[in-house]
Scaffold this motif. Structure first.
Motif, mmCIF file in Angstrom:
data_model
loop_
_atom_site.group_PDB
_atom_site.id
_atom_site.type_symbol
_atom_site.label_atom_id
_atom_site.label_comp_id
_atom_site.label_asym_id
_atom_site.label_seq_id
_atom_site.Cartn_x
_atom_site.Cartn_y
_atom_site.Cartn_z
ATOM 1 N N TYR A 95 -38.493 47.602 -84.479
ATOM 2 C CA TYR A 95 -37.300 47.226 -83.713
ATOM 3 C C TYR A 95 -37.699 46.598 -82.381
ATOM 4 O O TYR A 95 -37.158 45.566 -81.975
ATOM 5 C CB TYR A 95 -36.441 48.473 -83.497
ATOM 6 C CG TYR A 95 -35.166 48.232 -82.732
ATOM 7 C CD1 TYR A 95 -34.120 47.503 -83.290
ATOM 8 C CD2 TYR A 95 -34.988 48.744 -81.441
ATOM 9 C CE1 TYR A 95 -32.936 47.290 -82.590
ATOM 10 C CE2 TYR A 95 -33.815 48.539 -80.747
ATOM 11 C CZ TYR A 95 -32.794 47.813 -81.316
ATOM 12 O OH TYR A 95 -31.629 47.607 -80.629
ATOM 13 N N ALA A 96 -38.692 47.228 -81.710
ATOM 14 C CA ALA A 96 -39.150 46.702 -80.417
ATOM 15 C C ALA A 96 -39.797 45.332 -80.621
ATOM 16 O O ALA A 96 -39.575 44.403 -79.820
ATOM 17 C CB ALA A 96 -40.131 47.668 -79.768
ATOM 18 N N GLY A 99 -37.437 42.631 -80.602
ATOM 19 C CA GLY A 99 -36.837 42.293 -79.306
ATOM 20 C C GLY A 99 -37.682 41.359 -78.471
ATOM 21 O O GLY A 99 -37.185 40.741 -77.514
ATOM 22 N N ARG A 102 -36.460 37.947 -78.096
ATOM 23 C CA ARG A 102 -35.066 37.851 -77.619
ATOM 24 C C ARG A 102 -34.923 38.389 -76.187
ATOM 25 O O ARG A 102 -33.820 38.663 -75.736
ATOM 26 C CB ARG A 102 -34.148 38.618 -78.567
ATOM 27 C CG ARG A 102 -33.931 37.883 -79.868
ATOM 28 C CD ARG A 102 -32.820 38.504 -80.697
ATOM 29 N NE ARG A 102 -33.260 39.721 -81.350
ATOM 30 C CZ ARG A 102 -33.969 39.749 -82.467
ATOM 31 N NH1 ARG A 102 -34.313 38.620 -83.059
ATOM 32 N NH2 ARG A 102 -34.340 40.879 -83.018
ATOM 33 N N LEU A 103 -36.058 38.570 -75.512
ATOM 34 C CA LEU A 103 -36.008 39.045 -74.131
ATOM 35 C C LEU A 103 -35.727 37.839 -73.226
ATOM 36 O O LEU A 103 -36.560 37.390 -72.443
ATOM 37 C CB LEU A 103 -37.346 39.709 -73.789
ATOM 38 C CG LEU A 103 -37.388 40.604 -72.554
ATOM 39 C CD1 LEU A 103 -36.309 41.684 -72.605
ATOM 40 C CD2 LEU A 103 -38.757 41.239 -72.433
ATOM 41 N N PRO A 144 -40.934 50.040 -76.606
ATOM 42 C CA PRO A 144 -40.287 48.965 -75.838
ATOM 43 C C PRO A 144 -41.105 48.532 -74.625
ATOM 44 O O PRO A 144 -41.072 47.350 -74.251
ATOM 45 C CB PRO A 144 -38.938 49.570 -75.409
ATOM 46 C CG PRO A 144 -39.070 51.035 -75.584
ATOM 47 C CD PRO A 144 -40.121 51.269 -76.628
ATOM 48 N N TRP A 419 -31.660 52.215 -82.753
ATOM 49 C CA TRP A 419 -30.997 50.953 -82.389
ATOM 50 C C TRP A 419 -29.708 51.165 -81.582
ATOM 51 O O TRP A 419 -28.968 50.226 -81.342
ATOM 52 C CB TRP A 419 -30.753 50.096 -83.631
ATOM 53 C CG TRP A 419 -29.815 50.668 -84.649
ATOM 54 C CD1 TRP A 419 -28.496 50.389 -84.782
ATOM 55 C CD2 TRP A 419 -30.126 51.611 -85.682
ATOM 56 N NE1 TRP A 419 -27.968 51.099 -85.819
ATOM 57 C CE2 TRP A 419 -28.940 51.855 -86.403
ATOM 58 C CE3 TRP A 419 -31.277 52.277 -86.071
ATOM 59 C CZ2 TRP A 419 -28.884 52.745 -87.483
ATOM 60 C CZ3 TRP A 419 -31.226 53.162 -87.144
ATOM 61 C CH2 TRP A 419 -30.046 53.375 -87.831
ATOM 62 N N PRO A 436 -30.229 48.262 -77.862
ATOM 63 C CA PRO A 436 -30.534 46.860 -77.584
ATOM 64 C C PRO A 436 -31.071 46.585 -76.184
ATOM 65 O O PRO A 436 -31.694 45.557 -75.957
ATOM 66 C CB PRO A 436 -29.184 46.145 -77.796
ATOM 67 C CG PRO A 436 -28.161 47.205 -77.919
ATOM 68 C CD PRO A 436 -28.827 48.499 -78.200
ATOM 69 N N ASP A 437 -30.829 47.503 -75.208
ATOM 70 C CA ASP A 437 -31.287 47.238 -73.840
ATOM 71 C C ASP A 437 -32.623 47.903 -73.522
ATOM 72 O O ASP A 437 -33.066 47.886 -72.365
ATOM 73 C CB ASP A 437 -30.236 47.716 -72.830
ATOM 74 C CG ASP A 437 -28.919 46.993 -73.019
ATOM 75 O OD1 ASP A 437 -28.953 45.818 -73.433
ATOM 76 O OD2 ASP A 437 -27.867 47.602 -72.780
ATOM 77 N N LEU A 439 -35.780 47.209 -74.108
ATOM 78 C CA LEU A 439 -36.860 46.396 -73.542
ATOM 79 C C LEU A 439 -36.569 46.025 -72.083
ATOM 80 O O LEU A 439 -37.471 46.045 -71.239
ATOM 81 C CB LEU A 439 -37.066 45.106 -74.351
ATOM 82 C CG LEU A 439 -38.116 45.166 -75.460
ATOM 83 C CD1 LEU A 439 -37.748 46.155 -76.519
ATOM 84 C CD2 LEU A 439 -38.339 43.787 -76.062
#
Ligand SMILES: NC(=O)c1ccc[n+]([C@@H]2O[C@H](COP(=O)([O-])OP(=O)(O)OC[C@H]3O[C@@H](n4cnc5c(N)ncnc54)[C@H](O)[C@@H]3O)[C@@H](O)[C@H]2O)c1
Length: 459
Positions: A95-96, A99, A102-103, A144, A419, A436-437, A439
């Motif tokens: 999952y991390a 991300g 998408r950071l 993350p 998630w 989702p936040d 990272l």
């Protein structure tokens, strides 16, 4: 300062390993190595960083059985639970990794130029983990933080460093740069404090008791250090008369007995509407007694021992095994830090009804109406999780909004998904992990303005 930690299997009391501790001087050297590795890592293209993290996830997956066995040895977790925990680390790494690309920053309209925000890594992050879920909680901070371009120094709890040390070996095998993810076993007041106080550590992620969390917060404040706190809980399980009472009673044991009650989200305060109280208790008793306790290696086992003799003493200081109880399960005799499932009927002001026991003990309290339920649910300094059982969707939403806690479940006890955001209100913590936040919590936002106005001197 101890020079080594003796790791004890809580089910047998056998010493399964000895692990050297990390001195403050070694912490300093580790911070320097991590800072150098972080510079290299932050320069790796996002797609490549994601690929390496996915390889780490696949390596963890390939070692699920070995990691689960280590978790069983150091923490006494039933094998099925321990395998789930290794799977949680794998999933969170994936999952991390997802991300990383998408950071994104933003572009904000302004007059006379272009205004950009960029998300920059913090540098070296310290993750200080507890013993109750050694693998997943270590990963909640680590995955993350690495994905966002940071280095991580992980200090596992004194009793449970083995899975953490193995994870660091797997990270190296998967291709993470040397020094980027280091595990520093040791005592909290020595190794932990050296990490928290080190000026080269930009952020501390602490999961543990509220008392320790407050001390760490004060030390971080002295250096304006970034901080996430995941602390204790005393979460309510509210059963309304309009609920499926049989389903609520069937689900209740797992909500305070899983992990032998050593769960920050344990629903250890069961609030039952008075008109269904007797029926609920009749259904709860066989469900508690059917919860299988014993050898963690047996696939049928649902509950293992407590982590240590000290933890058992702590639970006994609240409820001795021979104290009167409404429901009491069985516990193996002989070696191991066993404690039986225990349900007390009490009063809201009892110590057992408001303090976190961190053992397989729940208190049941009756309530009259919705307002009374909300008042009782909020009558604690904690605010981590909670459940409510009702068939009325309006009530479900009203009560979910009125209970001051970070994670509420309706007709369920599930609070933790990698998630979705997780964290506490009030004395249960500061900030959020997962979701989702996650990272972004390991970055600093930088704002850049580029003027597009021609200056007077321009040709
Ligand atoms: N909110 C959550 O997500 C969450 C999750 C799991 C556990 N917890 C909480 O954790 C607690 C149980 O864990 P514990 O008994 O290991 O907690 P603890 O506070 O004793 O220790 C946690 C970690 O902090 C370290 N530590 C101790 N003193 C320190 C200091 N002065 N400076 C730096 N580090 C120090 C310990 O060595 C350990 O690694 C419970 O209260 C539980 O509710 C919270």
């Amino acid at each position: 300062m101890l020079h080594e930690l003796k790791i004890i299997n809580p089910a047998t009391e056998d010493v399964v390993a000895t692990v050297p501790t990390t001195s403050p001087e070694e912490v300093d050297a580790a911070v320097r190595r991590a800072a150098a590795a972080q510079q290299t890592w932050a320069a790796v293209a996002p797609g490549d960083r994601a690929r390496i993290l996915r390889r780490f996830a696949d390596t963890v997956d390939a070692h699920t059985d070995a990691l689960a066995e280590l978790e069983l040895q150091e923490a006494g977790h039933p094998l099925g639970n321990a395998r789930w925990e290794a799977g949680n680390v794998r999933d969170l790494l994936h999952y991390a990794a997802g991300g990383v690309e998408r950071l994104n920053g933003t572009q904000i309209p302004v007059a006379g130029g272009l205004n950009l925000t960029v998300q920059e890594p913090l540098g070296v992050v310290a993750v200080i983990a507890p013993w109750n879920f050694p693998m997943p909680i270590a990963a909640w901070g680590t995955a993350p933080a690495l994905a966002a371009g940071n280095a991580v120094l992980l200090k596992p709890a004194e009793t449970t460093p083995l899975t953490a040390l193995r994870l660091a070996e797997l990270a190296l095998a998967a291709g993470l740069p040397e020094g980027l993810f280091q595990v520093l076993p040791g005592e909290g007041p020595v190794t932990g404090t050296a990490l928290v106080d080190h000026p080269g550590v930009a952020k501390v992620v602490f999961t543990g008791s509220t008392a320790t969390g407050r001390q760490i917060a004060a030390r971080c404040a002295a250096q304006t250090k970034r901080l996430t706190l995941e602390l204790g809980g005393k979460s309510p399980n509210i059963v309304f008369a309009d609920a499926d009472v049989a389903a609520a009673a069937a689900a209740a044991p797992g909500s305070f007995l899983d992990n032998t009650g050593q769960d920050c989200c344990a629903r250890s305060r069961i609030l039952v509407q008075r008109s269904v109280y007797d029926r609920f208790m009749e259904l709860l008793e066989p469900a508690v007694k059917a919860f299988t306790v014993g050898d963690p290696a047996d696939p049928a086992t649902q509950m293992g021992p407590l982590i240590s003799a000290a933890q058992r003493e702590r639970v006994r200081s609240y409820v001795p095994e021979d104290a009167p109880a409404a429901i009491r399960g069985e516990a193996p005799a002989g070696k191991g830090f066993w404690y039986p499932a225990t349900v007390l009927e009490g009063r809201p002001e009892d110590r057992t009804a408001v303090e976190e026991i961190f053992g397989p003990v729940a208190v049941v309290l009756p309530f009259e109406d919705e307002a009374d339920a909300v008042r009782l649910a909020n009558a604690t300094d904690y605010g981590l999780s909670g459940s409510l059982w009702t068939r009325d969707v309006g009530r479900a939403l009203r009560v979910s909004r009125a209970v001051a806690a970070g994670n509420l479940s309706v007709n369920s006890h599930s609070s933790v998904r990698y998630w979705t955001p997780f964290g506490g209100f009030k004395q249960s913590g500061l900030g959020r992990e997962l979701g989702p936040d996650a990272l972004a919590a390991f970055t600093e936002t930088k704002n850049i303005f580029i003027s597009t106005e021609l200056s007077e001197e321009s040709p």
